[in-house]
Design an enzyme around this catalytic site. Structure first.
Site, PDB file in Angstrom:
ATOM      1  CG  ASP A   1      -1.825   1.112   0.980  1.00  0.00           C
ATOM      2  OD1 ASP A   1      -2.420   1.481  -0.070  1.00  0.00           O
ATOM      3  OD2 ASP A   1      -2.726   1.076   2.201  1.00  0.00           O
TER       4      ASP A   1
ATOM      5  CG  HIS B   1      -0.188   1.800  -9.329  1.00  0.00           C
ATOM      6  ND1 HIS B   1      -0.161   1.399  -7.802  1.00  0.00           N
ATOM      7  CD2 HIS B   1      -1.389   2.447  -9.501  1.00  0.00           C
ATOM      8  CE1 HIS B   1      -1.466   1.924  -7.576  1.00  0.00           C
ATOM      9  NE2 HIS B   1      -2.195   2.308  -8.445  1.00  0.00           N
TER      10      HIS B   1
ATOM     11  CG  LEU C   1       9.187 -17.400  -3.632  1.00  0.00           C
ATOM     12  CD1 LEU C   1       8.935 -17.133  -1.941  1.00  0.00           C
ATOM     13  CD2 LEU C   1       9.529 -16.063  -4.214  1.00  0.00           C
TER      14      LEU C   1
HETATM   15  C1  FPP Z   1      -2.256   0.092  -3.133  1.00  0.00           C
HETATM   16  O1  FPP Z   1      -1.636   1.313  -2.949  1.00  0.00           O
HETATM   17  C2  FPP Z   1      -1.416  -0.550  -4.401  1.00  0.00           C
HETATM   18  C3  FPP Z   1      -2.234  -1.209  -5.315  1.00  0.00           C
HETATM   19  C4  FPP Z   1      -3.653  -1.106  -5.315  1.00  0.00           C
HETATM   20  C5  FPP Z   1      -1.715  -1.828  -6.166  1.00  0.00           C
HETATM   21  C6  FPP Z   1      -0.335  -2.613  -5.995  1.00  0.00           C
HETATM   22  C7  FPP Z   1       0.621  -2.646  -7.353  1.00  0.00           C
HETATM   23  C8  FPP Z   1       1.768  -3.015  -7.250  1.00  0.00           C
HETATM   24  C9  FPP Z   1       2.740  -2.785  -6.256  1.00  0.00           C
HETATM   25  C10 FPP Z   1       2.394  -3.151  -8.477  1.00  0.00           C
HETATM   26  C11 FPP Z   1       2.610  -4.469  -8.892  1.00  0.00           C
HETATM   27  C12 FPP Z   1       1.429  -5.067  -9.498  1.00  0.00           C
HETATM   28  C13 FPP Z   1       1.463  -6.396 -10.352  1.00  0.00           C
HETATM   29  C14 FPP Z   1       0.127  -6.395 -10.812  1.00  0.00           C
HETATM   30  C15 FPP Z   1       2.154  -7.378 -10.027  1.00  0.00           C
HETATM   31  P1  FPP Z   1      -2.610   2.580  -3.255  1.00  0.00           P
HETATM   32  O2  FPP Z   1      -2.962   2.978  -4.874  1.00  0.00           O
HETATM   33  O3  FPP Z   1      -4.060   2.297  -2.622  1.00  0.00           O
HETATM   34  O4  FPP Z   1      -1.936   3.843  -2.636  1.00  0.00           O
HETATM   35  P2  FPP Z   1      -2.563   5.078  -1.924  1.00  0.00           P
HETATM   36  O5  FPP Z   1      -3.154   4.351  -0.551  1.00  0.00           O
HETATM   37  O6  FPP Z   1      -1.517   5.878  -1.311  1.00  0.00           O
HETATM   38  O7  FPP Z   1      -3.499   5.793  -2.616  1.00  0.00           O
END
Ligand code: FPP
Length: 248
Positions: free
Chosen positions: A22, A39, A133
């Site tokens: 997150d 992302h 893994l």
């Molecule tokens: C939450 O942060 C994150 C996500 C919903 C996406 C997580 C994805 C990745 C780390 C990329 C890797 C992805 C794949 C498909 C392998 P947020 O966007 O909710 O952050 P915020 O709470 O600060 O808005």
């Protein structure tokens, strides 16, 4: 990647680590960048974290990449996350395979584009005999959805109520055959479960850090593992030391 597990100083290692990645959006916002840049940075970090997981000698890693609720995000962000999954498979599959990583998917595949579904299934097929893994990618995953589907299938299979046990329910989950997560790491400081592995996390230990996901590095990962190694897991009972002392 190093072939030598670097877990010597960590002590008791978790068998299964799960991660809520997150804070990508806030990471981007704090730099004046669009959310998708967060992302992308998060994806770069994911590569490092997978590598570190292999190096630490952890056997199972589950990552929360896209929840059943994430469809409610702006369409361009949803599209971006779909593209990232595709791109990760295209670019990383060979290295992951060479490193002995077995890819698995948990969640509903059917809402994804057919080409993406095929890519995911092909990656699973190619890596299915790897065992260094096991990497579960939770994509279009929701814990409640998983449980609802399990109940539906248990009923369809005509299982008698008397035969419904923890073990039986486990057999109907996406994580069938996978040990429950010992440690769940959540970045960006939010104190919630967010529909992640809600059945499997019954006795997981949590490590929550204010660090945004793109900045969660190997040193902090090591600290999370050290914290875990120092926890006394009682599973609702008393610690074995206390028990021995009281029954002596
Ligand atoms: C939450 O942060 C994150 C996500 C919903 C996406 C997580 C994805 C990745 C780390 C990329 C890797 C992805 C794949 C498909 C392998 P947020 O966007 O909710 O952050 P915020 O709470 O600060 O808005």
């Amino acid at each position: 990647m190093s072939k030598t597990p670097q877990n010597v100083s960590i002590g008791k290692l978790p068998l299964h680590v799960a991660m809520i990645m997150d804070g990508n959006g806030r990471w981007a916002l704090s730099r004046g960048l669009p959310r998708i840049a967060g992302h992308k940075a998060g994806t770069e970090n994911l590569r490092r974290v997978i590598r570190a997981t292999v190096e630490f000698g952890i056997k199972y890693l589950t990552i929360y990449a896209f929840s059943t609720e994430n469809w409610g995000r702006p369409p361009e962000e949803v599209k971006g996350l779909m593209y990232i999954l595709e791109d990760v498979i295209d670019r990383e599959l060979k290295e992951l395979h060479d490193e002995g990583v077995q890819l698995r998917h948990i969640g509903r595949l059917e809402r994804l584009a057919p080409t993406l579904q095929k890519k995911v299934l092909d990656a699973i097929e190619v890596t299915k005999t790897n065992d260094r893994l096991i990497l579960n990618i939770a994509f279009n995953y929701g814990g409640r959805d998983e449980i609802v589907q399990a109940i539906q299938r248990i009923i369809k299979d005509g299982v008698s109520p008397d035969n419904i046990t923890d073990e039986l329910v486990n057999q109907y989950l996406y994580t069938k055959g996978v040990p429950d997560p010992d440690l769940i790491i959540r970045t960006s400081g939010e104190l919630r479960v967010s529909n992640f592995l809600i059945w499997q996390a019954a006795y997981s230990e949590w490590y929550v850090t204010p660090t945004y996901w793109p900045d969660f590095d190997k040193e902090e990962y090591r600290r999370a593992l050290e914290t875990f190694a120092g926890r006394d897991r009682r599973y609702g009972k008393v610690s074995s030391n206390e028990y021995e002392a009281s029954s002596a």
